[in-house]
Design a protein around this motif. Structure first.
Motif, PDB file in Angstrom:
ATOM      1  N   ALA A  82       0.440  -8.634 -13.050  1.00 14.17           N
ATOM      2  CA  ALA A  82       0.726  -8.140 -14.394  1.00 14.17           C
ATOM      3  C   ALA A  82       0.660  -6.622 -14.420  1.00 14.17           C
ATOM      4  CB  ALA A  82      -0.274  -8.719 -15.385  1.00 14.17           C
ATOM      5  N   ALA A  83       1.455  -6.019 -15.292  1.00 13.23           N
ATOM      6  CA  ALA A  83       1.432  -4.573 -15.480  1.00 13.23           C
ATOM      7  C   ALA A  83       0.026  -4.101 -15.819  1.00 13.23           C
ATOM      8  CB  ALA A  83       2.410  -4.182 -16.585  1.00 13.23           C
ATOM      9  N   GLY A  84      -0.360  -2.960 -15.268  1.00 12.40           N
ATOM     10  CA  GLY A  84      -1.672  -2.381 -15.536  1.00 12.40           C
ATOM     11  C   GLY A  84      -2.760  -2.830 -14.585  1.00 12.40           C
ATOM     12  N   THR A  85      -2.404  -3.575 -13.527  1.00  7.78           N
ATOM     13  CA  THR A  85      -3.380  -4.105 -12.584  1.00  7.78           C
ATOM     14  C   THR A  85      -3.583  -3.149 -11.407  1.00  7.78           C
ATOM     15  OG1 THR A  85      -2.701  -6.350 -13.131  1.00  7.78           O
ATOM     16  CG2 THR A  85      -3.939  -6.052 -11.087  1.00  7.78           C
ATOM     17  N   VAL A  86      -4.842  -2.876 -11.085  1.00  3.17           N
ATOM     18  CA  VAL A  86      -5.160  -2.158  -9.850  1.00  3.17           C
ATOM     19  C   VAL A  86      -5.101  -3.176  -8.717  1.00  3.17           C
ATOM     20  CG1 VAL A  86      -6.937  -0.900  -8.562  1.00  3.17           C
ATOM     21  CG2 VAL A  86      -6.565  -0.413 -11.000  1.00  3.17           C
ATOM     22  N   ILE A  87      -4.183  -2.985  -7.767  1.00  4.34           N
ATOM     23  CA  ILE A  87      -3.975  -3.995  -6.737  1.00  4.34           C
ATOM     24  C   ILE A  87      -4.576  -3.621  -5.386  1.00  4.34           C
ATOM     25  CG2 ILE A  87      -1.926  -4.928  -7.862  1.00  4.34           C
ATOM     26  CD1 ILE A  87      -0.233  -3.476  -5.765  1.00  4.34           C
ATOM     27  N   ALA A  88      -5.057  -2.384  -5.238  1.00  2.51           N
ATOM     28  CA  ALA A  88      -5.714  -2.006  -3.976  1.00  2.51           C
ATOM     29  C   ALA A  88      -6.547  -0.755  -4.201  1.00  2.51           C
ATOM     30  CB  ALA A  88      -4.686  -1.753  -2.877  1.00  2.51           C
ATOM     31  N   THR A  89      -7.595  -0.627  -3.406  1.00  2.00           N
ATOM     32  CA  THR A  89      -8.357   0.615  -3.335  1.00  2.00           C
ATOM     33  C   THR A  89      -8.318   1.103  -1.895  1.00  2.00           C
ATOM     34  OG1 THR A  89     -10.428  -0.611  -3.004  1.00  2.00           O
ATOM     35  CG2 THR A  89      -9.863   0.037  -5.265  1.00  2.00           C
ATOM     36  N   LEU A  90      -8.407   2.420  -1.723  1.00  2.00           N
ATOM     37  CA  LEU A  90      -8.264   3.026  -0.399  1.00  2.00           C
ATOM     38  C   LEU A  90      -9.355   4.058  -0.179  1.00  2.00           C
ATOM     39  CD1 LEU A  90      -5.240   2.874  -1.964  1.00  2.00           C
ATOM     40  CD2 LEU A  90      -4.481   3.376   0.349  1.00  2.00           C
ATOM     41  N   GLN A  91      -9.767   4.193   1.062  1.00  2.00           N
ATOM     42  CA  GLN A  91     -10.709   5.234   1.473  1.00  2.00           C
ATOM     43  C   GLN A  91     -10.206   5.833   2.773  1.00  2.00           C
ATOM     44  OE1 GLN A  91     -14.362   2.869   1.558  1.00  2.00           O
ATOM     45  NE2 GLN A  91     -15.072   3.957  -0.260  1.00  2.00           N
ATOM     46  N   GLY A  92      -9.982   7.153   2.766  1.00  2.00           N
ATOM     47  CA  GLY A  92      -9.471   7.791   3.969  1.00  2.00           C
ATOM     48  C   GLY A  92      -9.430   9.296   3.825  1.00  2.00           C
ATOM     49  N   ARG A  93      -8.754   9.943   4.759  1.00  2.00           N
ATOM     50  CA  ARG A  93      -8.638  11.403   4.721  1.00  2.00           C
ATOM     51  C   ARG A  93      -7.679  11.812   3.609  1.00  2.00           C
ATOM     52  NH1 ARG A  93     -12.836  13.124   7.472  1.00  2.00           N
ATOM     53  NH2 ARG A  93     -11.845  15.197   7.397  1.00  2.00           N
ATOM     54  N   ARG A  94      -8.058  12.849   2.900  1.00  2.00           N
ATOM     55  CA  ARG A  94      -7.305  13.249   1.703  1.00  2.00           C
ATOM     56  C   ARG A  94      -5.849  13.602   2.033  1.00  2.00           C
ATOM     57  NH1 ARG A  94     -10.697  17.426  -0.938  1.00  2.00           N
ATOM     58  NH2 ARG A  94     -11.892  15.627  -1.684  1.00  2.00           N
ATOM     59  N   ARG A  95      -5.639  14.322   3.128  1.00  2.00           N
ATOM     60  CA  ARG A  95      -4.267  14.734   3.462  1.00  2.00           C
ATOM     61  C   ARG A  95      -3.391  13.531   3.812  1.00  2.00           C
ATOM     62  NH1 ARG A  95      -5.153  20.175   7.226  1.00  2.00           N
ATOM     63  NH2 ARG A  95      -6.079  21.488   5.588  1.00  2.00           N
ATOM     64  N   ALA A  96      -3.966  12.535   4.456  1.00  2.00           N
ATOM     65  CA  ALA A  96      -3.201  11.328   4.772  1.00  2.00           C
ATOM     66  C   ALA A  96      -2.845  10.574   3.502  1.00  2.00           C
ATOM     67  CB  ALA A  96      -3.999  10.438   5.715  1.00  2.00           C
ATOM     68  N   LEU A  97      -3.766  10.526   2.563  1.00  2.00           N
ATOM     69  CA  LEU A  97      -3.518   9.816   1.313  1.00  2.00           C
ATOM     70  C   LEU A  97      -2.354  10.437   0.540  1.00  2.00           C
ATOM     71  CD1 LEU A  97      -7.207   9.173   0.195  1.00  2.00           C
ATOM     72  CD2 LEU A  97      -5.525   7.410   0.812  1.00  2.00           C
ATOM     73  N   VAL A  98      -2.340  11.758   0.444  1.00  2.00           N
ATOM     74  CA  VAL A  98      -1.253  12.398  -0.310  1.00  2.00           C
ATOM     75  C   VAL A  98       0.017  12.521   0.527  1.00  2.00           C
ATOM     76  CG1 VAL A  98      -2.857  13.620  -1.808  1.00  2.00           C
ATOM     77  CG2 VAL A  98      -2.020  14.753   0.248  1.00  2.00           C
ATOM     78  N   GLY A  99      -0.133  12.691   1.844  1.00  6.61           N
ATOM     79  CA  GLY A  99       1.038  12.846   2.694  1.00  6.61           C
ATOM     80  C   GLY A  99       1.816  11.556   2.891  1.00  6.61           C
ATOM     81  N   GLY A 100       1.111  10.437   2.928  1.00  3.16           N
ATOM     82  CA  GLY A 100       1.778   9.154   3.130  1.00  3.16           C
ATOM     83  C   GLY A 100       2.140   8.442   1.845  1.00  3.16           C
ATOM     84  N   GLU A 101       1.729   9.007   0.719  1.00  6.26           N
ATOM     85  CA  GLU A 101       1.892   8.330  -0.567  1.00  6.26           C
ATOM     86  C   GLU A 101       3.339   7.941  -0.860  1.00  6.26           C
ATOM     87  OE1 GLU A 101       1.601   9.487  -5.346  1.00  6.26           O
ATOM     88  OE2 GLU A 101       1.139  10.979  -3.793  1.00  6.26           O
ATOM     89  N   ARG A 102       4.260   8.906  -0.771  1.00  8.66           N
ATOM     90  CA  ARG A 102       5.633   8.624  -1.209  1.00  8.66           C
ATOM     91  C   ARG A 102       6.326   7.600  -0.322  1.00  8.66           C
ATOM     92  NH1 ARG A 102       6.664   8.357  -5.608  1.00  8.66           N
ATOM     93  NH2 ARG A 102       7.358   6.293  -5.002  1.00  8.66           N
TER      94      ARG A 102
END
Length: 290
Positions: A82-102
């Motif tokens: 359903a819309a509005g659902t958090v489907i995953a949480t992540l923990q990792g290096r900040r640059r990887a999180l923003v660099g791989g996001e798109r």
């Protein structure tokens, strides 16, 4: 996950991801370089109702940049969300999180869109016994991925490419002069491959039934002619041994009526080419409920 939707070939996923990251990152994420590369957390938010598909590609994008990243999914592949659902949480290096996001989101939104559209068609024909098939009208380079997403959505795959099945269409049949001649030549050259034959008249249908093939595509038949084709194919001496497929001019408004005419399968290019990407968002920080 059903057996028909088993995980895709990891080598293909890796190749898709390598191409996507190369395209997006190039020599480096110049904005991401501004960030302190400290450990951080993030959450993945689904912003519209959908069928989730594409987790292997999403994970691979981020793990390519940070092999130690932790991704905790709160849903399985193929789940209705359903819309509005958090489907995953992540923990990792900040640059990887923003660099791989798109790149990660591009795979997830595309494949979830394919699965969601497929599921709508599958739901529309439920109870008729008709199977929903895809086509080769896929995004370049993402055929395996999209055909996987079709299976996640409850559909089945047509031929993968030009090499794994013979499909005789109008131009092939015209070149040989008749359906019978075209089938005879195809069976002589490719005796072990599936053989799909497109017919445009009831006479051509009878030729295909008499000569034999794997499946018959009845092209541009109106509803009465389609029902007559079903009657012929299921009556003696054929007894429904060769399934009938419909393709072309199918949408959600018409698919149920076509299925109720008794055809075995309906192939729909729109599952993979008329794409509505699902809206997801990856946000740094803990989810709002924490």
């Amino acid at each position: 996950m059903t057996p028909s939707a088993l995980p895709p070939d990891p080598a293909v996923v890796a190749a898709n991801v390598a191409a996507a990251l190369c395209e997006d990152l190039g020599p480096g994420d110049v904005t991401g370089m501004l960030l302190d590369d400290a450990p951080d957390c993030a959450y993945l938010l689904c912003k519209e109702d959908c069928i989730v598909a594409g987790r292997p590609w999403f994970d691979a994008c981020l793990r390519t940049l940070d092999p130690e990243i932790r991704i905790d999914w709160r849903c399985a592949e193929g789940d209705r969300i359903a819309a509005g659902t958090v489907i995953a949480t992540l923990q990792g290096r900040r640059r990887a999180l923003v660099g791989g996001e798109r790149a990660a989101l591009n795979f997830l939104q595309t494949l979830s869109g394919t699965a969601t559209t497929t599921a709508r068609y599958v739901d529309a024909v439920r109870g008729t016994g008709t199977v929903i098939l895809d086509t080769r009208k896929t995004l370049p380079g993402l055929r395996l991925a999209q055909k996987y997403a079709v299976r996640i959505g409850g559909g089945m795959n047509h031929r993968f490419a030009l090499f794994d099945a013979v499909m005789l269409k109008e131009n092939h049949i015209r070149a040989f002069g008749s359906v019978t001649a075209a089938i005879t030549r195809a069976r002589a050259l490719h005796p072990t491959l599936p053989l799909i034959v497109e017919v445009e008249t009831l006479d051509e249908l009878r030729q295909a039934l008499d000569t034999g093939c794997t499946r018959i595509l009845i092209d541009d038949f109106d509803s009465p002619t389609r029902r007559e084709a079903v009657r012929i194919a299921r009556a003696a001496p054929y007894h429904g041994r060769i399934p009938l497929e419909v393709s072309g001019g199918v949408d959600l408004a018409t698919v149920r009526a076509i299925a109720e005419d008794g055809v075995d399968c309906i192939s729909i290019g729109g599952l993979t080419k008329h794409l509505h990407a699902i809206d997801f968002s990856l946000k740094l920080g803990p989810p709002p409920t924490c």
